[in-house]
Design an enzyme around this catalytic site. Structure first.
Site, PDB file in Angstrom:
ATOM      1  N   ARG A  45       0.639  -1.206   0.008  1.00 37.69           N
ATOM      2  CA  ARG A  45       0.177   0.042   0.061  1.00 37.69           C
ATOM      3  C   ARG A  45       0.732   1.327   0.038  1.00 37.69           C
ATOM      4  NH1 ARG A  45      -4.381   0.419   4.879  1.00 37.69           N
ATOM      5  NH2 ARG A  45      -4.977  -1.531   3.890  1.00 37.69           N
TER       6      ARG A  45
ATOM      7  N   TYR B 187     -18.831  11.611 -14.165  1.00 34.51           N
ATOM      8  CA  TYR B 187     -18.776  12.863 -15.052  1.00 34.51           C
ATOM      9  C   TYR B 187     -17.576  12.841 -15.758  1.00 34.51           C
ATOM     10  CZ  TYR B 187     -22.867  14.206 -12.443  1.00 34.51           C
ATOM     11  OH  TYR B 187     -24.135  14.314 -11.845  1.00 34.51           O
TER      12      TYR B 187
ATOM     13  N   HIS C 286      -8.139  -4.828  -7.656  1.00 37.85           N
ATOM     14  CA  HIS C 286      -7.738  -4.210  -6.297  1.00 37.85           C
ATOM     15  C   HIS C 286      -9.083  -3.961  -5.358  1.00 37.85           C
ATOM     16  CE1 HIS C 286      -5.038  -1.403  -4.151  1.00 37.85           C
ATOM     17  NE2 HIS C 286      -5.891  -0.563  -4.035  1.00 37.85           N
TER      18      HIS C 286
END
Length: 463
Positions: free
Chosen positions: A33, A123, A79
């Site tokens: 990570r 969007y 993931h």
């Protein structure tokens, strides 16, 4: 209550159990990570984003796709984390004020230097940049190892081929359990010049620091750190750099002037900077400061007005550097994963050497992959050329023999692959022109094979 079975009872001190579990969690956080791989400069979430976009064929020349589609593929295949975290990671890779060389070409509102949030993923649209394509170059040519994804249904690259020194060029930051990393971005031209010198010579860290003179931030600014401090930071892998805003004066009427700030330090949100400057003006914390106005459009333009014409510009800016984020410190902590496994603080030279070694390995693997393809094609061409030398006999065997494949193999000493290629030929390919083209291709592939074999055997040629 029912009694617990003896084999379900763990007879172990609680402190030992907690230590083991927490150590496993810490290692998972560090390697999976927080820390980037020294070879491609990416954390797993960024690497999976790049690979998912590659699989979606989101190349620079193709039309972009909705960000929600990309994020969905990433969390569904590679993931298994929250979509917000994945989208935030992708957004940052598209922000030219956050990343020196963006890896994602974002269409729509991807946030701005003022700190405004990007639009929702439904969007916006995204595709890869040319730099990202370089990172992925050779991914389908056995350049790197693959591993199973979390559910075993797909495979993902362990590391990218990385034909671009992404770790130092774009930088990285992250906080894990007990360790952190913070690498500012650099000028890729300087990095390449330093590595070319490393190929010809064995320069020390001081020599490399003369070429890589310091970080190169996408928002600009001036590096005001002494050279010896910069050289020491690159030698040890730890240090800090002092960054100031870039400014100049504009002359006005009656001897007045104003100060124009055109570049601000990296990582500073312009809106928060203006809030601090407004606070200094309103509360009169700097007596020689009259006003500070943000006139930015596409470029940064902050207008600072002195109290009167007798105020020295340098004196006013020194006060602002001291009391606002027009001057800041950027830390350097090159704590990275060596070979994707072991966290270690590396010097500038060690980071560059690790990338060069990775590129050498990728070159050898891609060359071996290409050599296999060339040998396979040469085998087929050898069989096809037999046809032109014995055209009548080949046609007779195909027309009259019950098992033409076996007959071709025994008659002309062919392999099964060659026999299949002959049987799959179209009649139109038996023209004379086709024979000439095959011989030309055969000669070209033989020359390429010779070069590939020399390259694979010679480390000097590889470098």
């Amino acid at each position: 209550m029912t009694d617990l079975a003896e084999d379900n009872v763990i007879d172990q001190p609680l402190s030992d159990i907690l230590s083991e579990r927490y150590l496993a969690y810490a290692l998972s956080t560090i390697t999976g990570r927080a820390l980037p791989d020294v070879r491609d400069g990416l954390k797993p979430v960024h690497r999976r984003l790049m690979y998912a976009m590659h699989e979606l064929r989101l190349n620079p020349e193709n039309s972009p796709k909705k960000s929600a589609r990309v994020v969905g593929d990433v969390i569904g295949k590679y993931h298994p984390h929250g979509d917000t975290a994945v989208y935030d990671a992708m957004v940052r890779l598209a922000q030219d004020f956050a990343v020196r060389y963006p890896l994602v070409d974002g269409q729509g509102n991807f946030g701005n230097i003022d700190g405004d949030n990007p639009a929702a993923m439904r969007y916006t649209e995204a595709r890869l940049t040319k730099v990202a394509i370089r990172l992925l170059e050779g991914i389908n040519e056995d350049a790197v190892d693959f591993r199973e994804t979390y559910d075993g249904s797909e495979s993902e690259p362990v590391v990218l081929p990385a034909n671009f020194p992404n770790l130092l060029a774009n930088g990285a930051s992250g906080i894990a359990v007990g360790m952190a990393t913070n690498i500012p971005p650099h000028n890729v031209s300087e990095l390449c010049e330093a590595m070319l010198l490393m190929l010809d010579d064995d320069p020390d860290d001081a020599k490399l620091a003369e070429i890589v003179t310091g970080p190169d931030f996408p928002t600009g600014g001036l590096l005001v750190e002494p050279k010896e401090n910069i050289a020491n930071a690159y030698k040890t892998g730890r240090g800090s750099f002092r960054i100031r805003a870039k400014w100049h004066t504009e002359e006005l009427k009656q001897g007045m002037y104003r100060i124009i700030v055109t570049e601000i330090p990296y990582g500073i949100q312009k809106s928060r900077l203006m809030e601090k400057l407004d606070d200094l003006v309103v509360n009169r914390k700097i007596a020689i400061l009259e006003d500070a106005i943000d006139e930015s459009a596409e470029d940064i333009r902050i207008v600072i007005t002195p109290k009167n014409r007798n105020v020295e510009a340098n004196l006013l800016m020194e006060a602002l550097f001291k009391n606002s984020d027009l001057e800041t410190r950027i830390s350097l902590n090159m704590n990275v994963l060596e070979d994707g496994k072991v966290p270690r603080v590396m010097s500038l030279k060690e980071v560059l050497r690790a990338w060069l070694n990775h590129r050498q390995e990728v070159l050898v693997r891609r060359s071996a992959y290409r050599l296999d393809k060339v040998n396979h094609r040469l085998e087929i061409l050898g069989g096809l050329l037999v046809v032109y030398l014995n055209l009548d006999e080949v046609i007779r065997i195909i027309r009259e023999d019950d098992d033409p494949k076996a007959s071709l193999i025994s008659t002309f000493d062919l392999t099964e692959i060659q026999a299949d290629a002959i049987l799959n030929m179209r009649l139109r390919n038996l023209r004379k022109l086709e024979e000439m083209e095959l011989r030309k291709e055969n000669d070209s592939l033989l020359a390429e094979k010779d070069q590939l074999e020399k390259l694979i055997k010679s480390e000097a040629r590889q470098w």
